[in-house]
Write a protein that holds these residues in place. Sequence first.
Motif, PDB file in Angstrom:
ATOM      1  N   LEU A 259       0.842  -1.191   0.000  1.00 58.98           N
ATOM      2  CA  LEU A 259       0.000   0.000   0.000  1.00 58.98           C
ATOM      3  C   LEU A 259       0.881   1.247   0.000  1.00 58.98           C
ATOM      4  O   LEU A 259       1.915   1.282   0.664  1.00 58.98           O
ATOM      5  CB  LEU A 259      -0.897   0.027   1.242  1.00 58.98           C
ATOM      6  N   LYS A 260       0.465   2.249  -0.731  1.00 55.65           N
ATOM      7  CA  LYS A 260       1.191   3.515  -0.764  1.00 55.65           C
ATOM      8  C   LYS A 260       0.221   4.655  -0.511  1.00 55.65           C
ATOM      9  O   LYS A 260      -0.938   4.607  -0.953  1.00 55.65           O
ATOM     10  CB  LYS A 260       1.875   3.701  -2.119  1.00 55.65           C
ATOM     11  N   GLN A 261       0.693   5.678   0.193  1.00 59.49           N
ATOM     12  CA  GLN A 261      -0.151   6.829   0.482  1.00 59.49           C
ATOM     13  C   GLN A 261      -0.776   7.374  -0.802  1.00 59.49           C
ATOM     14  O   GLN A 261      -0.101   7.525  -1.817  1.00 59.49           O
ATOM     15  CB  GLN A 261       0.672   7.924   1.153  1.00 59.49           C
ATOM     16  N   GLY A 262      -2.067   7.680  -0.726  1.00 56.16           N
ATOM     17  CA  GLY A 262      -2.766   8.248  -1.872  1.00 56.16           C
ATOM     18  C   GLY A 262      -3.495   7.229  -2.731  1.00 56.16           C
ATOM     19  O   GLY A 262      -4.279   7.612  -3.602  1.00 56.16           O
ATOM     20  N   MET A 263      -3.230   5.940  -2.542  1.00 56.92           N
ATOM     21  CA  MET A 263      -3.951   4.944  -3.329  1.00 56.92           C
ATOM     22  C   MET A 263      -5.446   5.064  -3.085  1.00 56.92           C
ATOM     23  O   MET A 263      -5.894   5.380  -1.980  1.00 56.92           O
ATOM     24  CB  MET A 263      -3.479   3.529  -2.976  1.00 56.92           C
ATOM     25  N   LEU A 285      -4.114   6.221   7.186  1.00 58.06           N
ATOM     26  CA  LEU A 285      -2.926   6.056   6.346  1.00 58.06           C
ATOM     27  C   LEU A 285      -2.904   6.994   5.141  1.00 58.06           C
ATOM     28  O   LEU A 285      -2.051   6.863   4.271  1.00 58.06           O
ATOM     29  CB  LEU A 285      -2.841   4.601   5.866  1.00 58.06           C
ATOM     30  N   LYS A 286      -3.865   7.960   5.116  1.00 61.30           N
ATOM     31  CA  LYS A 286      -3.936   8.930   4.018  1.00 61.30           C
ATOM     32  C   LYS A 286      -4.102   8.233   2.666  1.00 61.30           C
ATOM     33  O   LYS A 286      -3.466   8.577   1.681  1.00 61.30           O
ATOM     34  CB  LYS A 286      -2.713   9.850   4.021  1.00 61.30           C
ATOM     35  N   LEU A 287      -4.988   7.242   2.671  1.00 59.77           N
ATOM     36  CA  LEU A 287      -5.429   6.622   1.425  1.00 59.77           C
ATOM     37  C   LEU A 287      -6.731   7.295   1.012  1.00 59.77           C
ATOM     38  O   LEU A 287      -7.481   7.777   1.857  1.00 59.77           O
ATOM     39  CB  LEU A 287      -5.654   5.118   1.617  1.00 59.77           C
ATOM     40  N   ASN A 288      -6.992   7.338  -0.259  1.00 64.67           N
ATOM     41  CA  ASN A 288      -8.235   7.929  -0.750  1.00 64.67           C
ATOM     42  C   ASN A 288      -9.339   6.877  -0.728  1.00 64.67           C
ATOM     43  O   ASN A 288      -9.209   5.837  -1.376  1.00 64.67           O
ATOM     44  CB  ASN A 288      -8.055   8.447  -2.181  1.00 64.67           C
ATOM     45  N   TYR A 289     -10.416   7.141   0.012  1.00 62.17           N
ATOM     46  CA  TYR A 289     -11.565   6.242   0.002  1.00 62.17           C
ATOM     47  C   TYR A 289     -12.587   6.775  -0.991  1.00 62.17           C
ATOM     48  O   TYR A 289     -12.870   7.982  -1.038  1.00 62.17           O
ATOM     49  CB  TYR A 289     -12.208   6.136   1.387  1.00 62.17           C
ATOM     50  N   ASP A 327      -6.360  -9.277   4.384  1.00 57.82           N
ATOM     51  CA  ASP A 327      -5.099  -8.970   3.707  1.00 57.82           C
ATOM     52  C   ASP A 327      -4.899  -7.460   3.608  1.00 57.82           C
ATOM     53  O   ASP A 327      -3.774  -6.964   3.746  1.00 57.82           O
ATOM     54  CB  ASP A 327      -5.073  -9.596   2.309  1.00 57.82           C
ATOM     55  N   PHE A 328      -5.987  -6.731   3.376  1.00 60.77           N
ATOM     56  CA  PHE A 328      -5.880  -5.269   3.330  1.00 60.77           C
ATOM     57  C   PHE A 328      -5.432  -4.723   4.688  1.00 60.77           C
ATOM     58  O   PHE A 328      -4.551  -3.872   4.771  1.00 60.77           O
ATOM     59  CB  PHE A 328      -7.212  -4.641   2.929  1.00 60.77           C
ATOM     60  N   LEU A 329      -6.063  -5.222   5.761  1.00 59.54           N
ATOM     61  CA  LEU A 329      -5.709  -4.727   7.090  1.00 59.54           C
ATOM     62  C   LEU A 329      -4.270  -5.095   7.446  1.00 59.54           C
ATOM     63  O   LEU A 329      -3.573  -4.331   8.117  1.00 59.54           O
ATOM     64  CB  LEU A 329      -6.682  -5.274   8.131  1.00 59.54           C
ATOM     65  N   LEU A 335       2.134  -0.667   6.373  1.00 58.26           N
ATOM     66  CA  LEU A 335       2.331   0.725   5.981  1.00 58.26           C
ATOM     67  C   LEU A 335       2.392   1.619   7.199  1.00 58.26           C
ATOM     68  O   LEU A 335       3.164   2.576   7.250  1.00 58.26           O
ATOM     69  CB  LEU A 335       1.203   1.182   5.047  1.00 58.26           C
ATOM     70  N   ASN A 336       1.594   1.283   8.181  1.00 56.09           N
ATOM     71  CA  ASN A 336       1.554   2.067   9.420  1.00 56.09           C
ATOM     72  C   ASN A 336       2.863   1.898  10.190  1.00 56.09           C
ATOM     73  O   ASN A 336       3.334   2.787  10.865  1.00 56.09           O
ATOM     74  CB  ASN A 336       0.370   1.632  10.263  1.00 56.09           C
TER      75      ASN A 336
END
Length: 336
Positions: A259-263, A285-289, A327-329, A335-336
């Motif tokens: 995972l990368k920030q902004g995904m 995590l500053k991901l875009n939902y 798997d996402f968590l 990433l955290n």
Amino acid sequence: MRHTLSRSYAAPGSGTLEAMKSDPYIALTVQATGIHPASARLISIDALTFDESGKVHRAEHFVINPETDPGPKHVHGLSPEEIAAAPTFDKVLKRLGSLIDGRTLVVHNAPRTWGLIRSEAKRVMSAAAHRNRRRRRQAPQRVGHVPTPLKIIDTLASARRQGIRLADTRIGGVAHALGVPSPSPVATVERAARPAADVARERSDILLAIFLALKSGKLASYLPEDLVPDRFGLQRSAIRVQAAKARRYHNPGRFEDVLKQGMEVVVAPEIEVDPDKIIQACRDLKLNYSEKLTRETSLVVCNQRDELRGKAMHAQRKGIPLVRDVDFLAAAGRLN
């Protein structure tokens, strides 16, 4: 295990504290002019109050005049004459509130059903307040209040939380997946010929039986004060609505292994984890939902891998990775 439908109705009670102690649940099904609460209007409501064992104590059916085009009869089973003769929602809100207040509200697809009830209540309350301001010298009109259930249980979301595979998400389809006796959800000429109230009551009975079949497992339960309307009037968690509106970060592209920030993350309904847990991880995590899947979507959180539908099906067609909730968590933890 197969479950039988409860049709043992006790004498009608009232929405008093004593009645709610004896029958603390209410199963409720609706018919409306459309999908989205922001633009649709209620046409009918069927409700059953019941106790821990599933015994029905009170049964109510409301036909409502939406004062707009009700749509074709085959959708709701009501003739134009029946709808025209029915009371408007402001005339039934008090009775509906007496049924729902203080009870656990059981519905199928809570965002839509609770969204319709809340939107209608807000609409008639606003209209009454406007009339009262214009009639200051007269006694104010009281149409009722937004019903206040103790909590809301969504049987569709509960089935998903319990990992039940659903080929059909309608009440009849979920009943079939659980082994609950129910007629086919496919429309038939015979069903169309039946009185709309009978069909509605059958649907409410099935909803009650679905709840009893799910009751011992993980339930999708919400406090009404934690829900807010999205732009379509669907009642969703505040965190979900806020995340969809939040500012966007630069999107580095599709998910591969990290995972990368902004995904940009989309959550499909077919997961067992509470979606809010996924959405909170996105915010942390500053991901875009996003509620909407596009070619810019980095990944879709979904546990299903075959017989895909909805967001997951479109993701597969666009080559967007599907990632299981656990798997996402786990990736979010790294990433955290």
